[in-house]
Design an enzyme around this catalytic site. Structure first.
Site, PDB file in Angstrom:
ATOM      1  N   ALA A 231      15.265  40.014  63.887  1.00 41.29           N
ATOM      2  CA  ALA A 231      15.683  41.812  62.906  1.00 41.29           C
ATOM      3  C   ALA A 231      16.730  41.264  63.219  1.00 41.29           C
ATOM      4  O   ALA A 231      17.899  40.276  63.192  1.00 41.29           O
ATOM      5  CB  ALA A 231      15.053  42.242  63.794  1.00 41.29           C
ATOM      6  N   ASN A 232      17.360  42.787  62.716  1.00 46.74           N
ATOM      7  CA  ASN A 232      18.888  42.726  62.688  1.00 46.74           C
ATOM      8  C   ASN A 232      19.106  43.842  63.790  1.00 46.74           C
ATOM      9  O   ASN A 232      19.154  45.124  64.011  1.00 46.74           O
ATOM     10  CB  ASN A 232      19.559  42.662  61.331  1.00 46.74           C
ATOM     11  CG  ASN A 232      18.869  43.709  60.229  1.00 46.74           C
ATOM     12  OD1 ASN A 232      19.207  44.908  60.769  1.00 46.74           O
ATOM     13  ND2 ASN A 232      18.237  43.465  59.428  1.00 46.74           N
TER      14      ASN A 232
END
Ligand code: CTP
Length: 428
Positions: A231-232
């Site tokens: 993810a980020n």
């Protein structure tokens, strides 16, 4: 200060909780804008603020359970439920939301909220874990489905030394949301029941009235196995603020969002997704649109393989994580031969030479505009509340905006896009 709520009558339901004191400031803010405010305090609210204080600030009698049960004939709950232009619930506690969602009418506030057909805005405030609890989120979804608008809660330090969403929206934000809600409800002549619920009274007004707008927002989660993902740090705040501004400007908005912990804005159709491939499918399903804004931080890569069961340590070195590229959603839509939205806007999240990268990106992706921002850790943009953006046009022209909070960036972007949609050429 503009008298933007002149002659509007607001019934303010004050729920119990430490944030109740802010409702007093809200009364002041609403009155500054010209509104008449009638306070109604729940029993819980009276543990934190007195009816006398609310009445003094409002310049109107404050209603409470005790008083009104005794004097039902004088100012019945049905009259309270009708004799206004809108109802604002601030703070909306978990319990008040639950009562509203289930149609419970065990106290005066809940009875009025059940008996009304007025537009309702709630400003939730509670402990982070109470807000995140599936029961509260379920109630929130129910209330949204009933056409109730929601402002906040904001992220912040909480009374219990915890941090996260749960803080009451600022009184100014709540007053702004009241204005947006009432923008398309005509003032009630006499009794409020003549004004329909904002979301249900047909055509909306505003610079984007009649336009379809598509917004992507948030990160994507690319699964490695059932419990792990790539993810980020995107919070979704900028994309969600753009979607909110587009809805306030009268557009019919579809918000395709990756997993975020912020609430969906009022009056938008939310399509929750997890992966880039799901996001692309949801975007394609949401077309046609006049304006498409790709604010999501889409994962560029996903694990080549998503394991069906949890990967286990087996004593040897960990297996290398092979990645494959995700589809580029922005480029796919911008390069569509048929059904391309009239205005396609991309974002460029960069950590260095922001403008050079943005210019290259606009050419590579085929969009009309890029909103470029510096997401290096020093700027605090990712997950933060402010943003400094540069608007880059197809011809390479750049317009740099001052640092603004993300809600204001959203409003200004939407105002700009509305202008561009109304003119034949599409440069910044
Ligand atoms: N974007 C997208 N689909 C992807 C990747 C990006 O729709 N698979 C969109 C983003 O929503 C944003 C724009 O493309 O509007 C730019 O995203 P960014 O990650 O900054 O650019 P990249 O294309 O990933 O280029 P680079 O990694 O070289 O910066």
């Amino acid at each position: 200060m503009t008298r933007s709520l002149q002659n509007r009558r607001i019934l303010l339901v004050i729920g119990g909780g430490i944030a109740a004191y802010k409702a007093l400031d809200l009364i002041r803010r609403l009155r500054e804008r010209g509104a008449q405010v009638r306070p109604l305090l729940t029993r819980g609210a009276q543990e934190f603020v007195t009816p006398l204080a609310a009445a003094a600030l409002a310049g109107e009698r404050a209603h409470t359970d005790l008083f009104d049960r005794a004097e039902e004939a004088d100012i019945g709950h049905i009259k309270l439920a009708r004799d206004a232009d809108a109802i604002v619930v601030a703070p909306a506690t978990a319990s008040l939301m639950a009562r509203m969602a289930t149609g419970d009418s065990s106290d005066l506030a809940a009875t009025v909220l059940l008996a009304t057909t007025l537009p309702i805005l709630i400003a939730p405030a509670m402990n982070v874990r109470m807000w995140q609890h599936p029961a509260t989120q379920r109630n929130l979804a129910t209330l949204r489905g009933d056409g109730i608008r929601v402002v906040g809660p904001n992220d912040g330090a909480m009374a219990e030394a915890e941090y996260g969403p749960g803080r009451l929206a600022e009184p100014v934000e709540i007053a702004d949301a009241v204005e947006a809600m009432l923008a398309d409800v005509r003032p009630a002549p006499g009794f409020g029941f003549l004004a329909g619920r904002a979301s249900g009274n047909g055509a909306k007004a505003g610079p984007l009235a009649g336009r379809r707008v598509l917004v992507t927002s948030g990160p994507t989660h690319e699964p490695i196995d059932p419990v792990r993902y790539l993810a980020n740090r995107s919070s979704g705040r900028q994309g969600h603020a753009i979607a909110a501004a587009a809805a306030a400007a009268g557009a019919e908005v579809t918000l395709v969002s990756g997993p975020v912990s912020i609430p969906s804005p009022a009056d938008v159709r939310l399509v929750p997704v997890e992966t880039a491939r799901e996001m692309l499918a949801a975007v394609e399903a949401a077309l046609p649109a006049d304006l498409a804004i790709f604010a999501a931080a889409v994962g560029d890569w996903r694990p080549a393989e998503s394991h069906e069961s949890k990967l286990k340590k087996d004593g040897s070195a960990p297996a290398p994580l092979a990645l494959v590229e995700n589809p580029d959603i922005l480029a796919t839509i911008a390069r569509r031969a048929e059904g391309r939205p009239r205005l396609v806007v991309g974002f460029a999240a960069e950590t260095e030479t922001v403008l050079d990268h943005a210019r290259a990106k606009i050419a590579r992706k085929g969009c009309d505009l890029i909103v470029a921002n510096d997401v290096s850790a020093a700027g605090g943009v990712m997950g933060g509340s402010a943003n400094t953006v540069h608007l880059v046009g197809r011809d390479g022209t750049v317009e740099t905006w001052p640092t603004l909070d993300k809600e204001e960036v959203g409003r200004r972007l939407i105002a700009r896009f509305a202008e561009l949609l109304d003119t034949p050429s599409t440069g910044p």
